[in-house]
Design a protein around this motif. Sequence first.
Motif, mmCIF file in Angstrom:
data_model
loop_
_atom_site.group_PDB
_atom_site.id
_atom_site.type_symbol
_atom_site.label_atom_id
_atom_site.label_comp_id
_atom_site.label_asym_id
_atom_site.label_seq_id
_atom_site.Cartn_x
_atom_site.Cartn_y
_atom_site.Cartn_z
ATOM 1 N N ILE A 1 0.856 -1.181 0.000
ATOM 2 C CA ILE A 1 0.000 0.000 0.000
ATOM 3 C C ILE A 1 0.896 1.236 0.000
ATOM 4 N N ASP A 2 0.693 2.078 -1.004
ATOM 5 C CA ASP A 2 1.512 3.271 -1.189
ATOM 6 C C ASP A 2 0.574 4.450 -1.441
ATOM 7 N N GLN A 3 0.026 5.004 -0.362
ATOM 8 C CA GLN A 3 -0.965 6.063 -0.522
ATOM 9 C C GLN A 3 -0.680 7.324 0.276
ATOM 10 N N VAL A 4 0.448 7.410 0.962
ATOM 11 C CA VAL A 4 0.786 8.629 1.702
ATOM 12 C C VAL A 4 1.250 9.677 0.696
ATOM 13 N N LEU A 5 0.669 10.873 0.820
ATOM 14 C CA LEU A 5 0.948 11.950 -0.119
ATOM 15 C C LEU A 5 1.385 13.188 0.644
ATOM 16 N N ASN A 6 2.491 13.804 0.217
ATOM 17 C CA ASN A 6 2.984 15.043 0.813
ATOM 18 C C ASN A 6 2.750 16.185 -0.174
ATOM 19 N N ILE A 7 2.063 17.232 0.294
ATOM 20 C CA ILE A 7 1.707 18.363 -0.559
ATOM 21 C C ILE A 7 2.389 19.624 -0.029
ATOM 22 N N TYR A 8 3.240 20.212 -0.850
ATOM 23 C CA TYR A 8 3.917 21.469 -0.528
ATOM 24 C C TYR A 8 3.248 22.586 -1.319
ATOM 25 N N ILE A 9 3.067 23.745 -0.693
ATOM 26 C CA ILE A 9 2.502 24.903 -1.385
ATOM 27 C C ILE A 9 3.402 26.098 -1.106
ATOM 28 N N ASP A 10 3.904 26.734 -2.182
ATOM 29 C CA ASP A 10 4.729 27.923 -1.995
ATOM 30 C C ASP A 10 4.311 29.003 -2.986
ATOM 31 N N SER A 11 4.721 30.200 -2.690
ATOM 32 C CA SER A 11 4.502 31.334 -3.577
ATOM 33 C C SER A 11 5.787 32.146 -3.626
ATOM 34 N N LEU A 12 6.408 32.131 -4.780
ATOM 35 C CA LEU A 12 7.681 32.845 -4.972
ATOM 36 C C LEU A 12 8.698 32.479 -3.897
ATOM 37 N N GLY A 13 8.750 31.195 -3.571
ATOM 38 C CA GLY A 13 9.706 30.704 -2.589
ATOM 39 C C GLY A 13 9.247 30.794 -1.150
ATOM 40 N N GLN A 14 8.085 31.399 -0.872
ATOM 41 C CA GLN A 14 7.582 31.486 0.507
ATOM 42 C C GLN A 14 6.745 30.260 0.822
ATOM 43 N N ASP A 15 7.005 29.667 1.966
ATOM 44 C CA ASP A 15 6.258 28.518 2.472
ATOM 45 C C ASP A 15 4.852 28.990 2.843
ATOM 46 N N MET A 16 3.867 28.701 2.016
ATOM 47 C CA MET A 16 2.505 29.190 2.232
ATOM 48 C C MET A 16 1.761 28.422 3.327
ATOM 49 N N LEU A 17 2.340 27.312 3.793
ATOM 50 C CA LEU A 17 1.692 26.528 4.848
ATOM 51 C C LEU A 17 2.243 26.852 6.238
ATOM 52 N N ASP A 18 3.222 27.750 6.316
ATOM 53 C CA ASP A 18 3.774 28.173 7.609
ATOM 54 C C ASP A 18 2.993 29.392 8.080
ATOM 55 N N ASN A 19 2.009 29.169 8.951
ATOM 56 C CA ASN A 19 1.113 30.254 9.350
ATOM 57 C C ASN A 19 1.794 31.326 10.210
ATOM 58 N N THR A 20 3.064 31.159 10.526
ATOM 59 C CA THR A 20 3.782 32.200 11.263
ATOM 60 C C THR A 20 4.363 33.246 10.318
ATOM 61 N N LEU A 21 4.367 32.971 9.019
ATOM 62 C CA LEU A 21 4.913 33.911 8.043
ATOM 63 C C LEU A 21 3.811 34.814 7.512
ATOM 64 N N PRO A 22 4.038 36.128 7.488
ATOM 65 C CA PRO A 22 3.027 37.050 6.936
ATOM 66 C C PRO A 22 2.713 36.694 5.478
ATOM 67 N N GLY A 23 1.426 36.678 5.149
ATOM 68 C CA GLY A 23 1.004 36.366 3.785
ATOM 69 C C GLY A 23 0.760 34.893 3.525
ATOM 70 N N SER A 24 1.089 34.046 4.494
ATOM 71 C CA SER A 24 0.844 32.613 4.335
ATOM 72 C C SER A 24 -0.565 32.270 4.797
ATOM 73 N N TYR A 25 -0.983 31.072 4.515
ATOM 74 C CA TYR A 25 -2.310 30.633 4.935
ATOM 75 C C TYR A 25 -2.333 30.452 6.450
ATOM 76 N N ILE A 26 -3.379 30.993 7.082
ATOM 77 C CA ILE A 26 -3.509 30.855 8.534
ATOM 78 C C ILE A 26 -4.290 29.602 8.895
ATOM 79 N N SER A 27 -5.042 29.054 7.916
ATOM 80 C CA SER A 27 -5.753 27.798 8.161
ATOM 81 C C SER A 27 -5.969 27.061 6.849
#
Length: 167
Positions: free
Chosen positions: A29-55
């Motif tokens: 079984i091989d179903q684990v998926l890792n999803i990265y989201i960035d914008s111009l090199g900014q980690d959009m999933l790090d809610n401590t960074l201004p402009g990133s997703y808060i939820s």
Amino acid sequence: MKNVIFFLAVALLSAASCRSENPDDIRRIDQVLNIYIDSLGQDMLDNTLPGSYISVTMNDVDGLTDNAPVQYNLRKDESNMSFIQYTAGARRILLESLPGNKEIYRSRIALNMRKQLNDSVQSVTNDTLVLNYTLTPQVFEISTALYNGVPVFTKTPGAANVIKINK
């Protein structure tokens, strides 16, 4: 009566111990998926960074109810980049049965991501992730993925299942 219960217990244990020890008989079984989201090199999933997703929330589009939350884990990799780790939870719909005991399944997940623009205004992004799975006697795995209708992943044997989204 005690003898009958004892006999049934022994029979059930004997039947359970007769399973094959051949590793080729085990479906991988091989179903684990890792999803990265960035914008111009900014980690959009790090809610401590201004402009990133808060939820971020994920909902099963094909779920039995309109509100069918999908569980995920928000993690960080060795380079401190945040990613969504999705293991399972969205309903899989059988799309096609093929010769050789091969089946194709699909899951659809709605992602709702919120940014804080200022003290009173939030920006909401609604995206859709479609996961296609292949089931054979040897393996159950994610085979392809589409993000907002765009192909973003094709399975490479032996490689991790990683999607990188640029916003």
